[in-house]
Design a protein around this motif. Structure first.
Motif, PDB file in Angstrom:
ATOM      1  N   LEU A  30       0.411  -6.244   4.390  1.00  0.00           N
ATOM      2  CA  LEU A  30      -0.611  -5.474   5.088  1.00  0.00           C
ATOM      3  C   LEU A  30      -1.657  -6.465   5.576  1.00  0.00           C
ATOM      4  O   LEU A  30      -1.836  -7.534   4.984  1.00  0.00           O
ATOM      5  CB  LEU A  30      -1.256  -4.426   4.174  1.00  0.00           C
ATOM      6  CG  LEU A  30      -0.519  -3.074   4.075  1.00  0.00           C
ATOM      7  CD1 LEU A  30       0.789  -3.231   3.308  1.00  0.00           C
ATOM      8  CD2 LEU A  30      -1.391  -2.016   3.415  1.00  0.00           C
ATOM      9  N   LYS A  31      -2.332  -6.168   6.642  1.00  0.00           N
ATOM     10  CA  LYS A  31      -3.236  -7.139   7.271  1.00  0.00           C
ATOM     11  C   LYS A  31      -4.698  -6.830   6.970  1.00  0.00           C
ATOM     12  O   LYS A  31      -5.104  -5.675   7.053  1.00  0.00           O
ATOM     13  CB  LYS A  31      -3.001  -7.146   8.801  1.00  0.00           C
ATOM     14  CG  LYS A  31      -1.554  -7.440   9.194  1.00  0.00           C
ATOM     15  CD  LYS A  31      -1.086  -8.785   8.652  1.00  0.00           C
ATOM     16  CE  LYS A  31       0.378  -9.042   9.025  1.00  0.00           C
ATOM     17  NZ  LYS A  31       0.886 -10.288   8.406  1.00  0.00           N
TER      18      LYS A  31
ATOM     19  N   GLY B 181       1.717   3.957  -4.055  1.00  0.00           N
ATOM     20  CA  GLY B 181       2.443   2.702  -4.193  1.00  0.00           C
ATOM     21  C   GLY B 181       2.224   1.876  -2.936  1.00  0.00           C
ATOM     22  O   GLY B 181       2.531   2.319  -1.833  1.00  0.00           O
ATOM     23  N   LEU B 182       1.699   0.677  -3.096  1.00  0.00           N
ATOM     24  CA  LEU B 182       1.307  -0.148  -1.950  1.00  0.00           C
ATOM     25  C   LEU B 182       2.274  -1.307  -1.774  1.00  0.00           C
ATOM     26  O   LEU B 182       2.610  -1.998  -2.731  1.00  0.00           O
ATOM     27  CB  LEU B 182      -0.114  -0.677  -2.172  1.00  0.00           C
ATOM     28  CG  LEU B 182      -0.795  -1.386  -1.000  1.00  0.00           C
ATOM     29  CD1 LEU B 182      -0.969  -0.428   0.173  1.00  0.00           C
ATOM     30  CD2 LEU B 182      -2.159  -1.923  -1.429  1.00  0.00           C
ATOM     31  N   GLY B 183       2.698  -1.529  -0.543  1.00  0.00           N
ATOM     32  CA  GLY B 183       3.565  -2.669  -0.243  1.00  0.00           C
ATOM     33  C   GLY B 183       4.777  -2.257   0.558  1.00  0.00           C
ATOM     34  O   GLY B 183       5.246  -1.120   0.497  1.00  0.00           O
ATOM     35  N   THR B 184       5.300  -3.217   1.329  1.00  0.00           N
ATOM     36  CA  THR B 184       6.473  -2.952   2.156  1.00  0.00           C
ATOM     37  C   THR B 184       7.728  -2.884   1.293  1.00  0.00           C
ATOM     38  O   THR B 184       7.751  -3.326   0.147  1.00  0.00           O
ATOM     39  CB  THR B 184       6.650  -4.067   3.208  1.00  0.00           C
ATOM     40  OG1 THR B 184       6.751  -5.329   2.521  1.00  0.00           O
ATOM     41  CG2 THR B 184       5.471  -4.110   4.153  1.00  0.00           C
TER      42      THR B 184
ATOM     43  N   ASN C 292       3.333   1.500   3.165  1.00  0.00           N
ATOM     44  CA  ASN C 292       3.973   0.230   3.504  1.00  0.00           C
ATOM     45  C   ASN C 292       3.403  -0.412   4.768  1.00  0.00           C
ATOM     46  O   ASN C 292       3.964  -1.356   5.311  1.00  0.00           O
ATOM     47  CB  ASN C 292       5.490   0.418   3.657  1.00  0.00           C
ATOM     48  CG  ASN C 292       5.836   1.573   4.583  1.00  0.00           C
ATOM     49  OD1 ASN C 292       5.048   1.942   5.450  1.00  0.00           O
ATOM     50  ND2 ASN C 292       7.011   2.162   4.380  1.00  0.00           N
ATOM     51  N   SER C 293       2.256   0.130   5.228  1.00  0.00           N
ATOM     52  CA  SER C 293       1.572  -0.453   6.383  1.00  0.00           C
ATOM     53  C   SER C 293       0.115  -0.013   6.373  1.00  0.00           C
ATOM     54  O   SER C 293      -0.252   0.922   5.654  1.00  0.00           O
ATOM     55  CB  SER C 293       2.233  -0.026   7.697  1.00  0.00           C
ATOM     56  OG  SER C 293       2.057   1.374   7.905  1.00  0.00           O
ATOM     57  N   ASN C 294      -0.708  -0.671   7.185  1.00  0.00           N
ATOM     58  CA  ASN C 294      -2.124  -0.298   7.266  1.00  0.00           C
ATOM     59  C   ASN C 294      -2.282   1.143   7.737  1.00  0.00           C
ATOM     60  O   ASN C 294      -3.072   1.908   7.180  1.00  0.00           O
ATOM     61  CB  ASN C 294      -2.858  -1.235   8.230  1.00  0.00           C
ATOM     62  CG  ASN C 294      -2.975  -2.650   7.695  1.00  0.00           C
ATOM     63  OD1 ASN C 294      -1.970  -3.314   7.453  1.00  0.00           O
ATOM     64  ND2 ASN C 294      -4.192  -3.125   7.521  1.00  0.00           N
ATOM     65  N   SER C 295      -1.533   1.513   8.761  1.00  0.00           N
ATOM     66  CA  SER C 295      -1.658   2.865   9.310  1.00  0.00           C
ATOM     67  C   SER C 295      -1.190   3.913   8.312  1.00  0.00           C
ATOM     68  O   SER C 295      -1.777   4.995   8.205  1.00  0.00           O
ATOM     69  CB  SER C 295      -0.862   2.973  10.619  1.00  0.00           C
ATOM     70  OG  SER C 295       0.507   2.675  10.400  1.00  0.00           O
TER      71      SER C 295
END
Length: 334
Positions: free
Chosen positions: A108-109, A228-231, A276-279
């Motif tokens: 994530l950016k 849950g955070l992350g790709t 899995n993304s900022n959006s």
């Protein structure tokens, strides 16, 4: 007539009768004065006097007076509305944020932690009527901000969140993070109490079992939303530091215990989300914001100022003028 309303606007239909009255007056106008029938009128041709020209003004006065009376019957009035809101169903929220080293991953950016902080601050802004607290955890946990209605304090606390292995032992202690958040809410008198538990890993630290913590949350009636955070797959993860303190990154497999997160959410009547993304992360917080609505009771006080009296006085004045002029100046007028 700005900001003026009418209590009985139906009376304006009476205005449609005025054109009929005007037409009737014009048609019967010549029959309202005495006439003299003679064979020739050449000797009587003179210009109408000023009084004769002004006499129709009496009818104009009467029409204007009737119009003013109709407007008065419609009850024009202005209104001043004073609104007061009262929160009838307050919500206490604790955000439990994972600050382990893996939160610096760049899938994530600019990284997971900074992306989360941006979204969390926006979430706080959109909950003006609720109290919010902040718990951070890694291998250990602590309360960053107790549950408070001071949104600027909460946002400042979120902004200051960072990974620091000198403060917290590295690792992911989901159980201790959840238990600390529960401790912040168990004495709350709010009608609804929720925890937003975010992690990007698996439970590998701490002395409290996450499932036991979930049971405690259920016992207190605390709802837990898990994120849950992350790709999916691999991501650039920090794994070592350079002598100057900068992180060294390498591609590593993303490990996330989704089964545990789903179990915690289901057990406490919450929901599990995967960001899995900022959006996607922003959309999740928007969804939680919609799911947990604070009921607001709005009280409105209406102060009406009646505006019909000037129209009645105007109508009365015109009728009075018409009667006086008709009974005096035009009394014997032919």
């Amino acid at each position: 007539m700005k900001d003026v309303t009418f209590l009985h606007p139906g009376f304006f239909w009476l205005l449609t009768l005025l054109p009929l009255a005007i037409g009737w007056y014009i048609w019967k106008r010549k029959q309202q004065t005495a006439t003299l029938k003679i064979s020739l009128v050449n000797g009587f041709k003179v210009k109408p006097s000023l009084l004769a020209r002004l006499k129709p003004m009496l009818f104009v006065f009467r029409v204007l007076a009737l119009s003013a009376m109709i407007i008065a019957m419609a009850r024009p009035r202005s209104v001043d509305v004073d609104s007061k809101t009262k929160t009838t169903r307050g919500i206490d929220i604790v955000m439990a944020i994972d600050v382990s080293g893996s939160m610096l991953a760049k899938d994530l950016k600019p990284n997971r932690l900074e992306a989360l902080k941006t979204v969390a601050e926006k979430f706080v802004d959109e909950r003006p009527n609720d109290r919010i607290g902040l718990v951070v955890y890694a291998g250990e946990s602590y309360t960053k901000t107790p549950v408070t209605s001071d949104k600027e304090m909460v946002k400042a606390a979120i902004e200051s969140v960072k990974y620091d292995d000198r403060v917290l032992e590295d690792g992911t202690g989901i159980g201790v993070g959840l238990a600390t958040a529960i401790n912040r809410l168990k004495e709350s008198k709010a009608k609804s109490r929720i925890i937003i538990l975010l992690t990007d890993g698996v439970n590998n630290a701490g002395f409290i079992d996450p499932r036991m913590a979930a049971d405690i949350a259920k016992e207190y009636g605390i709802k837990v939303y898990t994120i849950g955070l992350g790709t999916n797959g691999n991501a650039e993860m920090p794994y070592a530091r350079k002598p100057n303190g900068e992180w060294v990154y390498r591609t590593m497999k993303v490990e996330l215990d989704e089964a545990l997160m789903k179990e915690i959410a289901e057990k406490t009547d919450g929901q599990y989300f995967r960001a899995n993304s900022n959006s996607k992360l922003e959309a999740i917080y928007d969804e939680i914001n919609k799911l947990e609505k604070t009921e607001i009771k709005e009280l409105k006080y209406y102060n009406y100022t009646e505006k019909y009296r000037p129209y009645l006085w105007f109508a009365f004045g015109l009728l009075l003028i018409e009667i006086i002029v008709r009974k005096t100046v035009y009394r014997s007028f032919i």
